[in-house]
Design an enzyme around this catalytic site. Structure first.
Site, PDB file in Angstrom:
ATOM      1  N   HIS A 464       0.808  -1.215   0.000  1.00  0.00           N
ATOM      2  CA  HIS A 464       0.000   0.000   0.000  1.00  0.00           C
ATOM      3  C   HIS A 464       0.839   1.263   0.000  1.00  0.00           C
ATOM      4  O   HIS A 464       0.440   2.289  -0.530  1.00  0.00           O
ATOM      5  CB  HIS A 464      -1.007  -0.062   1.145  1.00  0.00           C
ATOM      6  CG  HIS A 464      -2.016  -1.085   0.821  1.00  0.00           C
ATOM      7  ND1 HIS A 464      -1.889  -2.387   1.250  1.00  0.00           N
ATOM      8  CD2 HIS A 464      -3.056  -1.051  -0.026  1.00  0.00           C
ATOM      9  CE1 HIS A 464      -2.863  -3.088   0.712  1.00  0.00           C
ATOM     10  NE2 HIS A 464      -3.583  -2.315  -0.064  1.00  0.00           N
ATOM     11  N   GLU A 701     -10.087 -10.218  -8.065  1.00  0.00           N
ATOM     12  CA  GLU A 701      -8.739 -10.230  -7.502  1.00  0.00           C
ATOM     13  C   GLU A 701      -8.414 -11.548  -6.824  1.00  0.00           C
ATOM     14  O   GLU A 701      -7.378 -11.711  -6.201  1.00  0.00           O
ATOM     15  CB  GLU A 701      -8.517  -9.042  -6.559  1.00  0.00           C
ATOM     16  CG  GLU A 701      -9.615  -8.784  -5.566  1.00  0.00           C
ATOM     17  CD  GLU A 701      -9.362  -7.528  -4.721  1.00  0.00           C
ATOM     18  OE1 GLU A 701      -8.295  -6.912  -4.844  1.00  0.00           O
ATOM     19  OE2 GLU A 701     -10.255  -7.196  -3.927  1.00  0.00           O
ATOM     20  N   ASP A 725      -3.771  -8.116  -5.888  1.00  0.00           N
ATOM     21  CA  ASP A 725      -4.147  -9.317  -5.149  1.00  0.00           C
ATOM     22  C   ASP A 725      -4.244 -10.525  -6.069  1.00  0.00           C
ATOM     23  O   ASP A 725      -3.929 -11.644  -5.664  1.00  0.00           O
ATOM     24  CB  ASP A 725      -5.469  -9.102  -4.408  1.00  0.00           C
ATOM     25  CG  ASP A 725      -5.222  -8.414  -3.074  1.00  0.00           C
ATOM     26  OD1 ASP A 725      -4.277  -8.856  -2.373  1.00  0.00           O
ATOM     27  OD2 ASP A 725      -5.923  -7.452  -2.750  1.00  0.00           O
ATOM     28  N   CYS A 772      -7.768  -2.074 -12.171  1.00  0.00           N
ATOM     29  CA  CYS A 772      -7.442  -1.009 -11.215  1.00  0.00           C
ATOM     30  C   CYS A 772      -6.211  -1.356 -10.380  1.00  0.00           C
ATOM     31  O   CYS A 772      -5.805  -0.578  -9.529  1.00  0.00           O
ATOM     32  CB  CYS A 772      -8.630  -0.668 -10.335  1.00  0.00           C
ATOM     33  SG  CYS A 772      -9.180  -2.057  -9.353  1.00  0.00           S
TER      34      CYS A 772
HETATM   35  C1  PEP Z   1      -5.636  -4.954  -6.180  1.00  0.00           C
HETATM   36  O1  PEP Z   1      -5.604  -5.896  -5.399  1.00  0.00           O
HETATM   37  O2  PEP Z   1      -5.087  -4.971  -7.307  1.00  0.00           O
HETATM   38  C2  PEP Z   1      -6.345  -3.708  -5.824  1.00  0.00           C
HETATM   39  C3  PEP Z   1      -6.544  -2.763  -6.700  1.00  0.00           C
HETATM   40  O3  PEP Z   1      -6.723  -3.589  -4.543  1.00  0.00           O
HETATM   41  P1  PEP Z   1      -5.707  -3.270  -3.338  1.00  0.00           P
HETATM   42  O4  PEP Z   1      -4.373  -2.979  -3.944  1.00  0.00           O
HETATM   43  O5  PEP Z   1      -6.259  -2.115  -2.598  1.00  0.00           O
HETATM   44  O6  PEP Z   1      -5.716  -4.527  -2.529  1.00  0.00           O
HETATM   45 MG    MG Z   2      -6.916  -5.882  -3.655  1.00  0.00          MG
END
Ligand code: PEP
Ligand code: MG
Length: 842
Positions: A464, A701, A725, A772
């Site tokens: 993150h 994901e 993920d 995303c």
């Molecule tokens: C992902 O898992 O690609 C996603 C966009 O969600 P996060 O990175 O917040 O887990």
């Molecule tokens: Mg994710």
């Protein structure tokens, strides 16, 4: 000044800079052989009594005087080094042996010039010569004035003098050889403390003429006990025999894991690879956010405090400190539980030691004392830690010096708790920050302070922090290995995040080259930016929506200015990452509405809260799990805390216009999860009398969701692939694992197959698919994603113009044909190479 029978605060007998004994240029004093104490390099001409007491000895040559304080501590005050050789010349003693003196009374005057000219050094000492019974705790290591608090001394046998109190029983003691690798540092010391606390008796460790109570981890570390050293343990009290047995046992046992892993005690808690440094002067890491920058390398030191004017209300400051300590203890407890649940013994030991340090009398007493002198809680805590760090660093043991890091960590944590949001790191703008690992809020703070780039020992490219760094356009390398922190501070370095390189000794030509390259990139960026506000179509006319991933309304504003066609992902857990308490429905509604308002007439996809796994929120502690990333996270929260999700849906339904608000569900694995939320949404919307419904999408994901894309698409309005993920779960590699960071690559053909499946499933029901995850921001991936059928890319705001530009140079039909072939390749590396061949990047 607060004194009792056992404890005593000594005031400065001289004015001048303070030194620890280890820094005194005299081998005997520096070794502590005369006893524990402190030194001052004096700037005045009179020596004053540091406390009330009796003069028990005066050196014949008048250069030293010994006092017995009322608690029995015998204090040698020795003016200058080797001053015995002056045979009294230049000294005039103002008191006589046997005299009773009071704190602050002048004891001796001396001729500064004469003494300074003729002796080795004016550095003067205050040493406790009956140190077996007392422990010295420096209060400050800065410059002092006569009378200011200097040293706290504590009787190591609290209560009544044991020699004359038969009620306490006689002392039992035993000798033991330390087997702990690296000696008695923080973690084994914490274990000794834990063992001693199980008994009523008072226990101490004795080594090298010094003693420390077993309750104080700092005190135990201060003994600088090395591996194979023989130490004495003494216990006095009703259960002294049992305490002694237990302590001897713990001191002579090799901790679990150490027998097989000689580095276990010095290893960092999480595995970080050693830097692959085939090229001299270059550390290799993994790109978490692209960019090329040069600047001074600065190790993250801590929070900068403004000067403290003093004069604070001691009661209020004590309360502040106590509240902050309680908060940090609670946080560490949670981490500890978590480590325990994951059976991570290394981490558990580290955090147990941190907890013990937070309760350490040495640290706490010094901080409370400064508070009683009128200091602010922040400054008192910080100073207490600084003093102990210096003490550890001067013990002559690298391992103990490293433990100063643990203390700095605690300094930081408690200061943060004390300051709330009003704090700043001590880092200049334009610096390249080197650090072990950062929290998301640390990263945002650093970015606001204008740092040029960030390098981390650990971390993963899809963590993150990495996501936030990309969002801020802040070049960031992760998984550089522990060598990073051994580098010299302030040296100019080049951070080439695109190539995964940190160049530690760039030549002047290289710095010029970096500068020119940046200028060229900037020019290209300006060109791309000029077209950013227009929609992106491939050469053969396929429109690709380029949206933005944002974490706040400010970022949304920035994204719109950068040309975003919408928000493709608002991570709602980031909106409230800094809060100690949960946001209520009203606060949530306002935050979501602010993002919608910031985006003009563009759509905004808001993801329901995704906590659990690596995403922890202070205000929402979840039960510890053995496998957190496979546990109750994402939409599974609905299973355990349905009211939280209901509250969020309620807040989302109040935003306007609803037709621009799209809801996205994280971590869906089966159709029922989607149907359940649809029903809840329906019920809540009916309750509110709404005749409009927001679109509802599903994140893909988890491999299961990709394989069920057709079934999911039947009930969803759109699908959005979370490649971060999806990589983690498809490749069975932790997305935050520094050792695997280079291999957690979403261009793996297995993921490409899942992406293709998703697009085919969605197409059956006429639904669109977006990406995303971080892959959407990677220009190497753009042609492949377009080829596989992706119609929306949600990228980090600084990259919108670049990705739109990339799309405009592609032919969708050719992408379709060539990307099919890539599905048959054997690795992500092979896919990357092929992409470079087919669609070169300039
Ligand atoms: C992902 O898992 O690609 C996603 C966009 O969600 P996060 O990175 O917040 O887990
Ligand atoms: Mg994710």
């Amino acid at each position: 000044m607060h004194n009792n029978n056992n404890e005593l605060t000594l005031s400065a007998p001289l004015s001048g800079p303070v030194l620890t004994l280890a820094n005194v240029p005299d081998a005997v004093f520096a070794s502590g052989a005369m006893g524990d104490g402190i030194a001052i390099d004096p700037l005045n001409d009179t020596l004053y009594a540091p406390c009330d007491g009796e003069v028990i000895h005066i050196a014949r040559t008048g250069h030293a005087v010994t006092l017995r304080a009322d608690n029995g501590a015998e204090l040698l005050l020795h003016l200058g080094l080797d001053t015995v050789e002056l045979r009294g010349e230049g000294f005039s003693m103002l008191v006589k042996e046997g005299a009773r003196v009071h704190n602050g009374q002048a004891l001796m005057r001396y001729d500064v010039d004469k003494v300074a000219l003729r002796c080795k050094s004016l550095v003067s000492l205050l040493v406790i010569i009956n140190g077996e019974r007392f422990q010295a705790r420096p209060i400050t290591l800065r410059e002092v004035k006569v009378g200011e608090p200097l040293l706290h001394i504590v009787a190591t046998q609290p209560g009544v003098d044991p020699d004359v109190d038969p009620a306490l029983g006689s002392e039992v003691s035993g000798q033991v050889r330390i087997v702990n690798r690296g000696g008695l540092h923080a973690r084994p010391a914490a274990l000794v403390r834990q063992t001693a606390q199980k008994f009523q008796s008072h226990s101490q460790l004795h080594f090298g003429g010094k003693s420390a109570p077993c309750e104080s981890v700092m005190g135990l570390m201060g003994l600088a006990i090395t591996e194979h050293a023989d130490v004495r343990v003494s216990c006095r009290g009703s259960d002294a025999e049992a305490a002694l047995r237990a302590l001897l046992a713990v001191l002579s046992t090799v901790p679990a894991g150490q027998a097989h892993n000689p580095r276990a005690e010095v290893a960092t808690p999480r595995h970080a690879p050693e830097a692959r440094s085939a090229e001299p002067g270059v550390l290799h890491g993994v790109c978490a956010a692209p960019g090329l920058v040069a600047g001074p390398l600065v190790r993250l030191q801590g929070i900068q405090l403004p000067d403290d004017p003093g004069g604070h209300d001691a009661q209020a400051q004590r309360q502040r400190l106590d509240a902050a300590l309680t908060q940090v203890r609670r946080e560490i407890h949670l981490t500890l539980e978590n480590a325990r649940a994951r059976r991570n013994a290394d981490e558990e030991a580290i955090f147990a030691a941190h907890l013990a340090l937070l309760e350490d009398p040495l640290l706490l007493d010094a901080a409370y004392l400064s508070i009683d002198q009128g200091q602010a809680a922040t400054h008192a805590w910080s100073q207490s830690i600084d003093v102990q760090c210096q003490v550890l660093q001067e013990l002559g043991s690298t391992l103990l010096a490293e433990r100063a890091n643990d203390l700095r960590d605690l300094r930081q944590r408690v200061l943060r708790a004390l300051l709330g949001h009003a704090w700043q790191f001590d880092v200049p703008a334009g610096a390249i920050v080197a650090t072990q690992e950062l929290t998301p809020s640390d990263l945002l703070h650093l970015s606001n302070q204008g740092v040029a780039g960030v390098c981390m020992v650990e971390g993963g490219a899809t963590s993150h922090v990495a996501i936030l760094a990309r969002g801020q356009g802040l070049p960031c390398l992760v998984a550089l290995g522990s060598e990073l922190l051994a580098r010299e501070q302030g040296q100019p370095v080049v951070l080439d995040a695109d190539e995964g390189r940190l160049e530690l000794t760039p030549t002047a030509e290289r710095l010029v080259q970096v500068h020119e390259k940046r200028a060229r990139r900037q020019a290209r960026h300006t060109q791309q930016q000029a077209l950013a506000q227009t929609s992106a179509h491939t050469l053969d006319g396929v429109e690709i929506e380029v949206a933005a991933n944002v974490a706040s309304s400010q970022e949304a504003t920035q994204a719109l200015a950068n040309g975003a066609d919408g928000v493709g992902l608002l991570r709602t857990e980031f909106l409230f990452v800094d809060r100690p308490t949960a946001p209520d429905e009203q606060a949530q509604r306002q935050a979501y509405q602010a993002v919608l308002d910031a985006m003009g007439d563009k759509p905004v996809i808001i993801r329901t809260i995704d906590v659990g796994g690596d995403k922890q929120l202070d205000y929402l502690p979840l039960p510890a799990e053995a496998n957190p990333v496979l546990g109750l996270r994402g939409i599974r929260l609905a299973q355990v805390q349905p009211h939280l999700l209901d509250q969020q849906l309620h807040a989302l339904l109040q935003t306007r216009p609803l037709q621009r608000c799209r809801i996205l569900l994280p971590m869906v694995t089966e159709v029922d999860e989607l149907l359940h939320i649809r029903q809840r949404l329906e019920a809540l919307a009916t309750e509110q009398g709404l005749d409009e419904r927001p679109q509802l999408g599903v994140m893909i994901e988890v491999p299961a969701a990709a394989l069920l894309a057709g079934q999911l698409a039947e009930h969803a309005d759109f699908l959005s692939i979370g490649t971060n993920d999806l990589s983690q779960y498809t490749l069975a590699m932790d997305r935050d694992h520094a050792g695997l960071a280079a291999r957690v690559d979403a261009l793996h053909p297995a993921l490409l197959r899942l992406i293709e499946q998703t697009c085919l499933g969605a197409a059956k029901h006429g639904r669109w698919v977006g990406v995303c995850g971080a892959l959407a921001s990677d220009p190497v991936a753009t042609p492949i994603l377009v080829g596989l059928g992706i119609r929306e890319l949600s990228v980090s705001p600084p990259q919108i113009a670049e990705i739109k530009d990339r799309v405009r140079h592609l032919d969708a039909a050719q992408c379709r044909r060539l990307s099919r072939e890539l599905l048959d390749l054997g690795s992500a590396t092979a896919v990357r190479q092929a992409s470079h061949r087919h669609w070169p990047l300039d």
